[in-house]
Design a protein around this motif. Structure first.
Motif, short mmCIF file in Angstrom:
data_model
loop_
_atom_site.label_atom_id
_atom_site.label_comp_id
_atom_site.label_asym_id
_atom_site.label_seq_id
_atom_site.Cartn_x
_atom_site.Cartn_y
_atom_site.Cartn_z
N ASN A 4 4.16 7.10 8.45
CA ASN A 4 3.22 6.42 7.57
C ASN A 4 3.53 4.93 7.47
O ASN A 4 2.62 4.09 7.52
CB ASN A 4 3.27 7.07 6.19
CG ASN A 4 2.34 6.38 5.19
OD1 ASN A 4 2.79 5.66 4.31
ND2 ASN A 4 1.06 6.63 5.31
N THR B 25 1.14 3.41 -3.34
CA THR B 25 -0.10 3.76 -4.03
C THR B 25 -0.26 5.28 -4.11
O THR B 25 0.23 6.02 -3.26
CB THR B 25 -1.32 3.17 -3.30
OG1 THR B 25 -1.38 3.70 -1.97
CG2 THR B 25 -1.21 1.65 -3.24
N PHE B 26 -0.94 5.73 -5.14
CA PHE B 26 -1.12 7.16 -5.37
C PHE B 26 -1.78 7.84 -4.17
O PHE B 26 -1.33 8.88 -3.70
CB PHE B 26 -1.96 7.35 -6.64
CG PHE B 26 -2.23 8.79 -6.98
CD1 PHE B 26 -1.30 9.54 -7.67
CD2 PHE B 26 -3.42 9.40 -6.62
CE1 PHE B 26 -1.54 10.87 -7.99
CE2 PHE B 26 -3.68 10.73 -6.93
CZ PHE B 26 -2.73 11.45 -7.62
N SER B 27 -2.86 7.23 -3.68
CA SER B 27 -3.61 7.86 -2.58
C SER B 27 -2.76 7.96 -1.32
O SER B 27 -2.81 8.97 -0.61
CB SER B 27 -4.89 7.07 -2.30
OG SER B 27 -4.58 5.72 -1.94
N ASN B 28 -1.96 6.92 -1.04
CA ASN B 28 -1.15 6.95 0.17
C ASN B 28 -0.04 7.99 0.08
O ASN B 28 0.22 8.72 1.05
CB ASN B 28 -0.53 5.57 0.42
CG ASN B 28 0.30 5.54 1.69
OD1 ASN B 28 -0.21 5.71 2.78
ND2 ASN B 28 1.60 5.35 1.54
N TRP C 109 -7.24 20.82 -4.12
CA TRP C 109 -6.18 20.58 -5.09
C TRP C 109 -6.01 21.80 -5.97
O TRP C 109 -6.97 22.50 -6.28
CB TRP C 109 -6.50 19.37 -5.96
CG TRP C 109 -6.59 18.07 -5.23
CD1 TRP C 109 -7.60 17.65 -4.40
CD2 TRP C 109 -5.62 17.01 -5.24
NE1 TRP C 109 -7.33 16.41 -3.90
CE2 TRP C 109 -6.13 15.98 -4.40
CE3 TRP C 109 -4.41 16.84 -5.89
CZ2 TRP C 109 -5.43 14.80 -4.20
CZ3 TRP C 109 -3.72 15.65 -5.68
CH2 TRP C 109 -4.23 14.64 -4.85
N ARG D 157 0.40 15.49 2.30
CA ARG D 157 -0.44 16.41 3.06
C ARG D 157 0.01 16.49 4.51
O ARG D 157 0.12 17.57 5.10
CB ARG D 157 -1.91 15.97 3.01
CG ARG D 157 -2.60 16.17 1.68
CD ARG D 157 -4.06 15.73 1.78
NE ARG D 157 -4.73 15.72 0.50
CZ ARG D 157 -5.29 16.76 -0.07
NH1 ARG D 157 -5.29 17.93 0.57
NH2 ARG D 157 -5.88 16.68 -1.24
N LYS E 270 0.81 -1.22 0.00
CA LYS E 270 0.00 0.00 0.00
C LYS E 270 0.85 1.27 0.00
O LYS E 270 0.33 2.36 -0.24
CB LYS E 270 -0.92 0.02 1.24
CG LYS E 270 -1.92 -1.12 1.28
CD LYS E 270 -2.76 -1.05 2.54
CE LYS E 270 -3.76 -2.20 2.62
NZ LYS E 270 -4.57 -2.13 3.87
N THR F 123 -7.85 20.32 2.14
CA THR F 123 -8.23 19.15 1.33
C THR F 123 -8.28 19.43 -0.16
O THR F 123 -8.46 18.49 -0.94
CB THR F 123 -9.61 18.64 1.78
OG1 THR F 123 -10.60 19.67 1.55
CG2 THR F 123 -9.60 18.28 3.26
N TRP G 92 0.02 10.79 -1.67
CA TRP G 92 -0.53 12.14 -1.54
C TRP G 92 -0.95 12.42 -0.10
O TRP G 92 -0.82 13.54 0.39
CB TRP G 92 -1.71 12.35 -2.47
CG TRP G 92 -1.33 12.67 -3.88
CD1 TRP G 92 -1.76 12.06 -5.02
CD2 TRP G 92 -0.42 13.70 -4.33
NE1 TRP G 92 -1.18 12.63 -6.12
CE2 TRP G 92 -0.36 13.63 -5.74
CE3 TRP G 92 0.34 14.66 -3.66
CZ2 TRP G 92 0.44 14.50 -6.49
CZ3 TRP G 92 1.14 15.51 -4.42
CH2 TRP G 92 1.18 15.43 -5.81
N ASN G 93 -1.46 11.39 0.57
CA ASN G 93 -1.82 11.54 1.98
C ASN G 93 -0.58 11.86 2.82
O ASN G 93 -0.61 12.71 3.72
CB ASN G 93 -2.49 10.27 2.49
CG ASN G 93 -2.92 10.38 3.94
OD1 ASN G 93 -3.62 11.30 4.33
ND2 ASN G 93 -2.49 9.42 4.75
#
Length: 346
Positions: free
Chosen positions: A312, A57-60, A190, A66, A54, A188, A62-63
């Protein structure tokens, strides 16, 4: 006030920065030392990508960016303080208070019953109020340290308690939520395919690099950390510079608080707990010496990324939060040991 070259003519400091504004790098006498943070980051990412599918992954990712953005803003201010041989333990509590004030003013405004008066706040007005609060608390830290010669550790430890208490009083111990879509965009949203918090951290880093590398006050910050007594003798207003530095750090803690509050759509009374540890870790891992006078903003950015990726990764691997604290503590200790070891060879 004389130019910084007069400071160097005193010959009183052996660890002051060069007059051309270039900062010494961590362990400059070692062939690989200037790349050790990048090497550590690469190895950490490689290990986590192997242990968890995981992580990449793209979502992780970017999280992670942030979350790192908040620590970068706080750590930039911490870097300026540490460069003057100071420390600030209050940034987490200041972050919480500024986020709570911003949220409270935006949600509820100010009521003055005696005059039957209500003052509402726009998003911009609430943000400015939060930022001014952080700046004022930072300036108070600097004033207490310079006016009464209170050690930075003690002064900021007191502010840690005061700011946390004020946060509880302001919120009543309850979260302030429901802050509106416009405010949520800060944490939140972009812009050009990149999260807004990342853009904010980029602007903060760029301004801080310009301050330390291209301005007179940046040279004074390094000079004070290198040798405060010699800096005073050369005509530098040491107290003024320190107050400015702590004010900037307070303002950046407020920026972090606003981003956290926006991302959560809620001002939590216990927000920012242990954030001061993450920021100090980022500064030390990035190569800034705790004795002052040596380090860089970009090094701190690398340190903040390492701390963010480590946090993370530990979560993805389901490591107990208690063990996470142990690991981060050991990482800080290792970074300090490496810094001291490199310093002996300079």
């Amino acid at each position: 006030m004389r130019e910084i070259t007069s400071y160097e003519r005193t010959g009183a400091s052996q660890k002051s920065p060069k007059a051309d504004g270039r900062q010494p790098t961590l362990g400059s006498g070692l062939p690989f030392a200037r790349f050790q943070s990048l090497i550590a980051l690469f190895l950490l990412c490689l290990a986590l990508s192997i242990m968890s599918d995981k992580f990449l992954t793209f979502s992780n990712l970017w999280n992670v960016m942030r979350q790192i953005s908040v620590n970068i803003c706080i750590s930039v201010g911490m870097t300026l303080i540490v460069l003057t041989a100071g420390i600030d333990l209050s940034v987490g509590s200041v972050l919480a208070l500024c986020g709570a004030i911003t949220a409270g003013l935006l949600k509820n405004g100010i009521e003055i019953p005696a005059q039957n008066l209500y003052i509402g706040f726009t998003v911009l007005g609430a943000i400015l109020a939060g930022g001014l609060t952080g700046s004022a608390l930072g300036a108070f830290n600097g004033w207490a340290i310079t006016r009464f010669s209170v050690p930075p550790f003690v002064a900021t430890l007191a502010m840690l308690t005061v700011a946390r208490g004020l946060t509880m009083l302001w919120t009543g111990g309850f979260p302030i939520s429901g802050l509106g879509d416009t405010f949520l965009f800060i944490g939140t949203g972009w812009f050009l395919g990149i999260p807004v918090p990342v853009w904010i951290s980029i602007v903060v880093v760029a301004l801080a690099v310009f301050l330390t590398d291209k301005t007179r006050i940046g040279r004074y910050i390094y000079a004070i950390g290198g040798n405060e007594s010699a800096s005073r003798l050369s005509g530098i207003n040491v107290n003024k510079v320190k107050i400015i530095v702590y004010t900037i750090a307070g303002a950046l803690a407020a920026v972090g608080g606003i981003m956290v509050t926006s991302r959560l759509d809620s001002a939590q009374p216990n927000a920012g707990i242990s954030y001061e540890l993450d920021s100090i870790a980022a500064v030390v891992i990035g190569g800034t010496s705790l004795s002052g006078g040596r380090g860089s903003i970009l090094g701190t950015v690398q340190g903040a990324i390492i701390i963010g990726v480590l946090n993370n990764g530990l979560v993805l691997l389901n490591v107990s939060p208690f063990w996470q604290q142990v690991v981060k503590g050991l990482v800080i200790l290792l970074a300090v040991i490496i810094d001291k070891s490199n310093g002996k060879g300079e």
